[in-house]
Design a protein around this motif. Structure first.
Motif, PDB file in Angstrom:
ATOM      1  N   UNK A 223       6.633  33.621  56.255  1.00  0.00           N
ATOM      2  CA  UNK A 223       6.966  32.204  56.073  1.00  0.00           C
ATOM      3  C   UNK A 223       7.777  31.689  57.255  1.00  0.00           C
ATOM      4  N   UNK A 224       8.751  32.476  57.704  1.00  0.00           N
ATOM      5  CA  UNK A 224       9.561  32.065  58.852  1.00  0.00           C
ATOM      6  C   UNK A 224       8.704  31.922  60.102  1.00  0.00           C
ATOM      7  N   UNK A 293       5.193  28.273  53.342  1.00  0.00           N
ATOM      8  CA  UNK A 293       4.593  29.062  52.266  1.00  0.00           C
ATOM      9  C   UNK A 293       3.134  28.649  52.083  1.00  0.00           C
ATOM     10  N   UNK A 294       2.325  29.552  51.539  1.00  0.00           N
ATOM     11  CA  UNK A 294       0.920  29.222  51.295  1.00  0.00           C
ATOM     12  C   UNK A 294       0.789  27.974  50.437  1.00  0.00           C
ATOM     13  N   UNK A 295       1.610  27.880  49.396  1.00  0.00           N
ATOM     14  CA  UNK A 295       1.688  26.682  48.561  1.00  0.00           C
ATOM     15  C   UNK A 295       3.153  26.270  48.520  1.00  0.00           C
ATOM     16  N   UNK A 296       3.568  25.326  49.352  1.00  0.00           N
ATOM     17  CA  UNK A 296       4.987  24.970  49.411  1.00  0.00           C
ATOM     18  C   UNK A 296       5.588  24.594  48.060  1.00  0.00           C
ATOM     19  N   UNK A 297       4.778  24.022  47.169  1.00  0.00           N
ATOM     20  CA  UNK A 297       5.286  23.623  45.860  1.00  0.00           C
ATOM     21  C   UNK A 297       5.402  24.798  44.896  1.00  0.00           C
ATOM     22  N   UNK A 298       4.706  25.878  45.177  1.00  0.00           N
ATOM     23  CA  UNK A 298       4.765  27.099  44.361  1.00  0.00           C
ATOM     24  C   UNK A 298       4.819  28.277  45.330  1.00  0.00           C
ATOM     25  N   UNK A 299       5.959  28.424  46.015  1.00  0.00           N
ATOM     26  CA  UNK A 299       6.002  29.324  47.176  1.00  0.00           C
ATOM     27  C   UNK A 299       5.994  30.808  46.849  1.00  0.00           C
TER      28      UNK A 299
END
Length: 349
Positions: A223-224, A293-299
């Motif tokens: 992610x970083x 994240x792959x899904x920022x809302x559900x990281x």
């Protein structure tokens, strides 16, 4: 732009995920300083936590510049403190890197007696792949296919490497396979490994510089890297290993260092760490959206099967020697150490 992304971009400005040694304090109004000795991937993640701590009552009068930091491969950092390097707070990839200091009388024996059992940050093992995942890597079996080039840090120096290799072992042993089958699988993985850099950060740099098809890494490191502009994707495999990173104060540290250690597992600090890609270790953390994240809302999706060091390997007290023993003082080689020697993949220190 949030604090975590600013920290990541600042780090990337000097070379994506480049390794930093030490920063020094400029002096505080309170006269307090805190020396933090940590494993390499904490470098960018700690900056917003430092910022928030100095805004608390415990950090009153301090500035971010009053934190003296040293980052590197987890085992190397621990051994440096053992040899006399300055540290008030230690934060490592592996429990054994803290218990080494307990054995030397540098960290109290009761360091785990807190609400998180001594754990300050957590993550999971993931596959970092090229943008668009051109090799179609989704599972552990995919990375041992002939011709797939793997990068993972060296288990001899890097804590993240040990988590990575044990995750691969658990893929077989944790799903009903025998020890011989697990050995064969890890041997195939090592045969495909083209580089074993000295630390998790160095491994990420090697991959983002163009080497390899897949990097075994922490989810937070992936992610970083994306926050820092790296052209990569990452895959959370269906079965993986929970990574738990311990932190403690040294016996000579003052109450301000203890207050900072306590702050590290507060909801506020855990939210900061989450923005840098770490999974919270306490409840009640407002994670929000996590860029990169792959899904920022559900990281932080829950893997189908999540192995743990305690449940599946008997804890680090048992696993360290069994898998990574160095053969010194008449002790047997660890299973992974032996496989590294057999395959000639001993890596960089």
């Amino acid at each position: 732009m949030n604090k975590q992304l600013k920290a990541a971009l600042a780090l990337g400005a000097t070379g994506v995920l480049a390794l930093t040694g030490c920063s020094t304090s400029s002096g505080s109004e309170s006269g307090e300083t805190i020396s933090v000795n940590a494993f390499s991937v904490m470098e960018a993640a700690n900056e917003p936590v430092f910022e928030d701590f100095v805004g608390t009552d415990a950090g009153e009068g301090m500035s971010v510049g009053d934190f003296t930091t040293s980052y590197g491969a987890s085992g190397d950092q621990s051994r440096a403190v053992e040899a006399g390097a300055d540290a008030d707070v230690v934060h490592y990839s592996l429990e054994t890197d803290v218990t080494r200091l307990v054995g030397d009388g540098l960290v109290a024996e009761d360091w785990k007696d807190n609400a998180t059992n001594g754990i300050a940050t957590s993550s999971v093992v993931v596959f970092v792949v090229r943008s668009g995942n051109p090799e179609g890597i989704e599972t552990w079996d995919d990375i041992v296919e002939p011709g797939v080039e793997v990068i993972t840090p060296n288990p001899g120096s890097s804590g993240s490497a040990r988590w990575n290799i044990l995750a691969a072992w658990a893929h077989i042993a944790g799903n009903g396979g025998t020890e011989d089958e697990a050995r064969d699988f890890v041997t195939s993985l090592l045969d495909n490994t083209i580089a074993l850099p000295g630390s998790g950060r160095e491994a990420t740099t090697a991959f983002t510089d163009g080497s390899g098809d897949v990097l075994l890494s922490y989810e937070n490191e992936a992610i970083l890297a994306k926050q820092s502009g790296a052209d990569i994707d990452y895959v959370v495999p269906p079965d993986t290993l929970l990574i738990e990173n311990p932190a403690a104060v040294t016996v000579d540290a003052d109450e301000t260092a203890q207050a900072f250690l306590d702050f590290m597992t507060s909801p506020e600090a855990q939210a900061d760490y989450a923005q840098s890609g770490f999974r919270p270790v306490v409840d009640g953390v407002d994670v929000g959206e996590v860029e990169g994240a792959n899904d920022p809302a559900d990281p932080f999706p829950t893997p189908e099967e999540l192995f743990t060091i305690d449940d599946d390997f008997g804890g680090w007290g048992e696993a360290a020697d069994l898998y990574f023993g160095d053969g010194e003082d008449g002790n047997p080689l660890g299973i992974i150490t032996e496989l590294q020697q057999e395959t000639g993949k001993v890596g960089e220190e």
